[in-house]
Design an enzyme around this catalytic site. Structure first.
Site, mmCIF file in Angstrom:
data_model
loop_
_atom_site.group_PDB
_atom_site.id
_atom_site.type_symbol
_atom_site.label_atom_id
_atom_site.label_comp_id
_atom_site.label_asym_id
_atom_site.label_seq_id
_atom_site.Cartn_x
_atom_site.Cartn_y
_atom_site.Cartn_z
ATOM 1 N N ASP A 80 -43.517 -1.164 5.869
ATOM 2 C CA ASP A 80 -43.040 -1.037 4.489
ATOM 3 C C ASP A 80 -42.750 -2.405 3.895
ATOM 4 O O ASP A 80 -42.542 -3.384 4.608
ATOM 5 C CB ASP A 80 -41.782 -0.160 4.412
ATOM 6 C CG ASP A 80 -40.592 -0.734 5.171
ATOM 7 O OD1 ASP A 80 -40.781 -1.230 6.289
ATOM 8 O OD2 ASP A 80 -39.469 -0.690 4.629
ATOM 9 N N GLU A 173 -38.102 -0.127 7.400
ATOM 10 C CA GLU A 173 -37.227 -1.203 7.892
ATOM 11 C C GLU A 173 -36.407 -1.794 6.761
ATOM 12 O O GLU A 173 -35.239 -2.116 6.918
ATOM 13 C CB GLU A 173 -38.067 -2.294 8.558
ATOM 14 C CG GLU A 173 -37.249 -3.328 9.334
ATOM 15 C CD GLU A 173 -36.774 -4.514 8.505
ATOM 16 O OE1 GLU A 173 -35.960 -5.299 9.028
ATOM 17 O OE2 GLU A 173 -37.198 -4.671 7.338
HETATM 18 ZN ZN LIG Z 1 -39.255 -7.690 7.606
#
Ligand SMILES: [Zn+2]
Length: 405
Positions: A80, A173
């Site tokens: 992401d 994340e």
């Molecule tokens: Zn990162």
């Protein structure tokens, strides 16, 4: 153009921004779309046990080549990009031979060495940027590209003898949820490295201890004309708490190993007020002291008003991975040696934040962080030198070589 750069550009063009407001996992469907393509690619390069689970984590294996009984090493990166800046329709631009002059992009965005002097370290190299309208996503698609490229090399050339290698790709994340459902047991590595650092040479195994604090204040609203000895203004109580925390321990006054109290939100009126803080410190003792100080301030105010008008809730968020890395310091030595062998000077520094690796380390998968090569993450000034990505691939190959010996 190097394979890793080509691969990175292909990934960068795909829209994978995560969404902190979402209630699904992963937070956006577009990450699943990316992962589905990644599964196909991992199969194409010859990985085995390529799987995507119901949370869209993708894992794969590079089987051992001529080495039995070596520890199983993992490499992890997140797919992401940060919701802080647009990651849609990313148009990577290549400056073939950076000459030190400002790189002029759309929307008046200029990557100028006056603002970002570290870019001068890459004079003469090829640099990839976005076009000024989006972030680039080298955080962390550079890491994804480096891991896949290293795996492809190992599987095709077979000239490096190594043990079993596991690859892991995570969603979400950037919204702090990258490892929420990561199945460490099934991953089955003895230790791992995230490729999620910045500039070439970065090696990190320390991060903050982190907690969030919510402070609720119940005031007493009375007509101001008749308020004497009756009114308690919740806003002013909030102000009192803010003033009692040490001003030198704020993010804007701290660096390196200095921790802080960071006021992230303040809402209020006379009747009710609420403060939100995040508390950070690398040192566990100082971290506990910070939580204690805030607790004592709240107790003091309640004592002063003679009732519990302030309520405090503190929740730990993550911890410094150093504690979990110290017993296995040889994995840091392996990474250092791998960098030196690639002609890269290791730059060890403490992360002023958290990483997926920190959480994994507390889930019994020790997981320090290695550079992926990018700079100026989460915005339009982001760039990644191709040479840094090539070196990251080399570091991965050296790591597996060292472990296989
Ligand atoms: Zn990162």
């Amino acid at each position: 153009m190097d394979k890793v750069a080509q691969r990175f550009i292909k990934y960068a063009k795909q829209f994978t921004t995560s969404d902190p407001e979402s209630t699904t996992y992963p937070s956006t469907h577009r990450q699943t779309v990316f992962m589905e393509k990644l599964v196909e690619e991992l199969k194409e390069v010859g990985c085995i046990e390529v799987e995507m689970d119901k949370y869209s984590y993708v894992t794969a294996t590079v089987p051992a080549n001529g080495v039995q009984n070596a520890p199983v090493v993992g490499f992890v990166a997140h797919v992401d990009t940060s919701p802080d800046f647009s990651g849609e329709n990313v148009q990577p631009q290549i400056v073939e031979k950076y000459d030190g002059n400002p790189i002029v992009l759309k929307n008046g965005v200029t990557i100028d060495s006056k603002d970002f002097p570290e870019i001068l370290n890459y004079k003469g190299q090829a640099i990839i940027t976005a076009d000024g309208t989006t972030l680039l996503g080298a955080d962390d698609k550079a890491g994804v590209a480096e891991i896949v490229t290293a795996a492809e090399y190992l599987l095709k050339s077979k000239d490096i003898k190594h043990g079993k290698i596991r690859l892991g790709f995570t969603p979400d994340e950037e919204i702090g949820k990258g490892t929420d459902h990561f199945d460490v047991k099934k991953f089955g590595a003895d230790f791992a490295y995230t490729l999620d650092g910045g500039e070439i040479g970065e090696l990190e195994f320390e991060n903050f201890n982190a907690a969030g604090a919510k402070i609720k204040i119940q005031g007493r609203s009375v007509h101001p004309g008749a308020a004497k000895n009756k009114m308690v203004n919740a806003i002013l109580v909030a102000h009192q708490i803010i003033a009692m925390l040490p001003p030198t321990q704020r993010p804007e006054h701290t660096e390196k190993y200095e921790g802080f109290f960071h006021l992230t939100q303040l809402n209020g009126n006379v009747e009710n007020a609420e403060l939100q803080y995040i508390i950070r410190d690398h040192d566990f003792v100082k971290f506990e002291e910070k939580k204690k100080l805030l607790t004592e301030i709240v107790q003091h105010i309640n004592f002063q008003y003679g009732k519990n008008l302030v309520e405090l809730e503190i929740n730990d968020q993550y911890f410094n991975m150093r504690q979990k890395i110290e017993p296995v310091m040889h994995i840091i030595e392996i990474a250092k040696k791998a960098m030196l062998q690639a002609g890269v000077e290791p730059k060890i520094k403490a992360i002023r934040g958290g990483t997926d690796g920190a959480r994994l380390s507390y889930d019994s998968l020790p997981c320090p962080n290695i550079f992926a090569g990018g700079h100026n993450f989460h915005g339009p000034f982001e760039f990644v030198p191709v040479h840094s990505m090539v070196k990251a691939v080399e570091v991965i190959l050296n790591i597996v070589k060292i472990i296989g010996k």
